[in-house]
Write a protein that holds these residues in place. Structure first.
Motif, PDB file in Angstrom:
ATOM      1  N   LEU A 173      38.239  49.844  34.703  1.00 14.16           N
ATOM      2  CA  LEU A 173      38.908  49.011  35.696  1.00 14.16           C
ATOM      3  C   LEU A 173      39.172  49.775  36.985  1.00 14.16           C
ATOM      4  O   LEU A 173      39.300  49.174  38.054  1.00 14.16           O
ATOM      5  CB  LEU A 173      40.225  48.469  35.129  1.00 14.16           C
ATOM      6  CG  LEU A 173      40.081  47.416  34.020  1.00 14.16           C
ATOM      7  CD1 LEU A 173      41.403  47.214  33.302  1.00 14.16           C
ATOM      8  CD2 LEU A 173      39.585  46.102  34.604  1.00 14.16           C
ATOM      9  N   LEU A 174      39.267  51.097  36.902  1.00 17.91           N
ATOM     10  CA  LEU A 174      39.471  51.891  38.108  1.00 17.91           C
ATOM     11  C   LEU A 174      38.212  51.988  38.950  1.00 17.91           C
ATOM     12  O   LEU A 174      38.282  52.285  40.140  1.00 17.91           O
ATOM     13  CB  LEU A 174      39.948  53.306  37.748  1.00 17.91           C
ATOM     14  CG  LEU A 174      41.409  53.449  37.352  1.00 17.91           C
ATOM     15  CD1 LEU A 174      41.724  54.895  37.024  1.00 17.91           C
ATOM     16  CD2 LEU A 174      42.322  52.956  38.465  1.00 17.91           C
ATOM     17  N   GLN A 175      37.039  51.777  38.347  1.00 21.63           N
ATOM     18  CA  GLN A 175      35.794  51.822  39.108  1.00 21.63           C
ATOM     19  C   GLN A 175      35.316  50.434  39.528  1.00 21.63           C
ATOM     20  O   GLN A 175      34.321  50.321  40.231  1.00 21.63           O
ATOM     21  CB  GLN A 175      34.688  52.494  38.281  1.00 21.63           C
ATOM     22  CG  GLN A 175      34.742  54.006  38.259  1.00 21.63           C
ATOM     23  CD  GLN A 175      35.835  54.520  37.346  1.00 21.63           C
ATOM     24  OE1 GLN A 175      35.946  54.085  36.214  1.00 21.63           O
ATOM     25  NE2 GLN A 175      36.642  55.442  37.842  1.00 21.63           N
ATOM     26  N   ASP A 176      36.037  49.394  39.113  1.00 21.65           N
ATOM     27  CA  ASP A 176      35.660  48.044  39.498  1.00 21.65           C
ATOM     28  C   ASP A 176      35.948  47.802  40.975  1.00 21.65           C
ATOM     29  O   ASP A 176      36.642  48.577  41.637  1.00 21.65           O
ATOM     30  CB  ASP A 176      36.402  47.020  38.648  1.00 21.65           C
ATOM     31  CG  ASP A 176      35.767  46.835  37.281  1.00 21.65           C
ATOM     32  OD1 ASP A 176      34.605  47.236  37.122  1.00 21.65           O
ATOM     33  OD2 ASP A 176      36.435  46.317  36.374  1.00 21.65           O
ATOM     34  N   LEU A 177      35.438  46.677  41.475  1.00 19.38           N
ATOM     35  CA  LEU A 177      35.631  46.299  42.870  1.00 19.38           C
ATOM     36  C   LEU A 177      36.740  45.257  42.979  1.00 19.38           C
ATOM     37  O   LEU A 177      36.835  44.342  42.158  1.00 19.38           O
ATOM     38  CB  LEU A 177      34.331  45.732  43.439  1.00 19.38           C
ATOM     39  CG  LEU A 177      33.122  46.671  43.402  1.00 19.38           C
ATOM     40  CD1 LEU A 177      31.892  45.963  43.963  1.00 19.38           C
ATOM     41  CD2 LEU A 177      33.396  47.942  44.176  1.00 19.38           C
TER      42      LEU A 177
END
Length: 401
Positions: free
Chosen positions: A229-233
């Motif tokens: 979720l930290l690498q999502d947009l």
């Protein structure tokens, strides 16, 4: 047009950190014949082939690989290894994918990517046993559909069109998004909050605005993909809400002690409070996502499952989300990832919808919208689509086609 069917998922009490509110979603019965895992990519922006000869370029930190079985037997999430959930998973070197959705051939390929030829929409089938897997770029499938929205141009070239648009087409088109690491408070919230037993998803709110929904088939998949979720947009609006919004209130449940005389009554009262929270959440908070109807386009068929992306009706003055799903034969969601559009992005989709509905004729589109031709041209220019039309001219001002 259809809605999202999240039956089988139940909301648990939210956890709050500053402006971030996370609502866990749990499944009573996990989906065992579809599993997800991710492959990490390095090297910055990635360019893959889109539809109709187009190319899609974006920051893509990882891809998801779906493994399923055609006979309902349990599927495994390949590539599992013991590690700290916060640390990057060590993977073998990968050849980067060539397409947004690409079939993997057979179990023996391990983590090797980019070697199987992709088949067209609706052609991926499984008759039984483990599949070779399907690689797709999470959320980018939906973003590519939004960026390509009505960018095929009109069937008739009206006088208002520029020579450049006719000669070179309408691309490229770009939108801005923020990585989850840039959203203030999200990193701490994901690190501090507990993962519930049976949790298969989460709803992410920022300043009590729904930023994203993330659902996977199995609790083990969620535990492995929770840090992703930290690498999502996330949309620009969510970044601003987190940066400038204050802490959101905690929702606490209270049980009147004078009515409790036994452990059984306490347990019954706690269950009632939990059910009340689920109902209130569905009505007050997640209603904007669940009550909407979407234009769904299937991208791939995987046995009894379907990978699809969806677009909202681009209705003005209310929250709108794009996203992608994997659904079973009854339309129930097994995988879901969404992206909340900004107001300007909604207006862009709205104007493009209206233009396409009237074959890009400025006069008829303006009349249907109840505005003048010059006002429509002004809106198109303000939204960043000035290259679609000629500079203001007499023909445009009069709505001539």
């Amino acid at each position: 047009m259809s809605g999202l069917d999240l039956s089988g998922l139940r909301a648990r009490p939210a956890q709050v950190w500053g402006a971030v509110r996370l609502v866990p979603l749990v499944r009573a019965e996990p989906i065992t014949d579809l599993r997800l895992h991710r492959e990490l990519y390095e090297g910055g922006p990635l360019t893959v082939r889109g539809e109709r000869g187009t190319a899609y370029t974006a920051y893509v930190p990882h891809g998801f690989v779906a493994n399923w079985t055609g006979d309902g037997s349990p599927a495994a999430a390949y590539g599992s290894q013991l590690s700290d959930e916060r640390d990057p998973v060590v993977c073998a070197p990968l050849h980067l994918p060539r397409k947004l959705v690409q079939r993997r051939r057979g179990r023996e390929e391990g983590t090797r990517a980019g070697t199987g030829a992709a088949t067209g929409p609706g052609k991926g089938k499984a008759s039984g046993g483990p599949s070779g897997g399907l690689r797709f770029l999470p959320l980018h499938l939906a973003l590519d559909g939004y960026l390509a929205l009505h960018f095929g141009g009109p069937s008739i070239v009206w006088e208002e069109w520029t020579r450049r648009a006719v000669r070179d087409g309408l691309s490229p088109r770009a939108e801005r998004a923020y990585r989850g690491e840039a959203i203030p408070g999200l990193d701490d919230a994901l690190r501090v909050f507990e993962i519930h037993p049976g949790q298969c998803g989460v709803l992410v709110y920022v300043a009590d605005a729904l930023a994203a929904a993330f659902v996977v088939p199995h609790p083990d998949d969620y535990r492995a993909l929770h840090p992703s979720l930290l690498q999502d947009l996330y949309g620009e609006l969510m970044y601003q809400y987190a940066l400038y919004g204050g802490p959101v209130p905690q929702f606490t449940a209270r049980i009147a002690a004078e009515y409790i005389t036994s452990l059984a009554e306490l347990r019954s009262a706690a269950e009632r409070r939990q059910q009340e929270w689920e109902r209130e959440h569905a009505v007050l908070m997640a209603g904007e996502l669940l009550d909407e109807t979407y234009e769904v386009r299937q991208a791939y068929r995987m046995g009894r499952f379907r990978l699809s992306r969806f677009l909202p009706p681009f209705a003005l003055h209310r929250p709108q989300h794009i996203g992608e799903t994997i659904t079973d034969g009854k339309g129930r969601v097994a995988y879901l990832k969404t992206f909340r559009l900004t107001d300007k992005q909604v207006r862009r989709g709205h104007v493009l919808h209206r233009l396409a509905a009237h074959d890009w004729h400025v006069g008829r589109t303006a009349e249907a919208m109840g505005i003048s031709g010059p006002e429509l041209v002004r809106r198109v220019t303000h939204l960043g689509f000035e290259g679609l039309l000629k500079p203001p001219a007499e023909g445009v001002a009069k709505g001539r086609g």
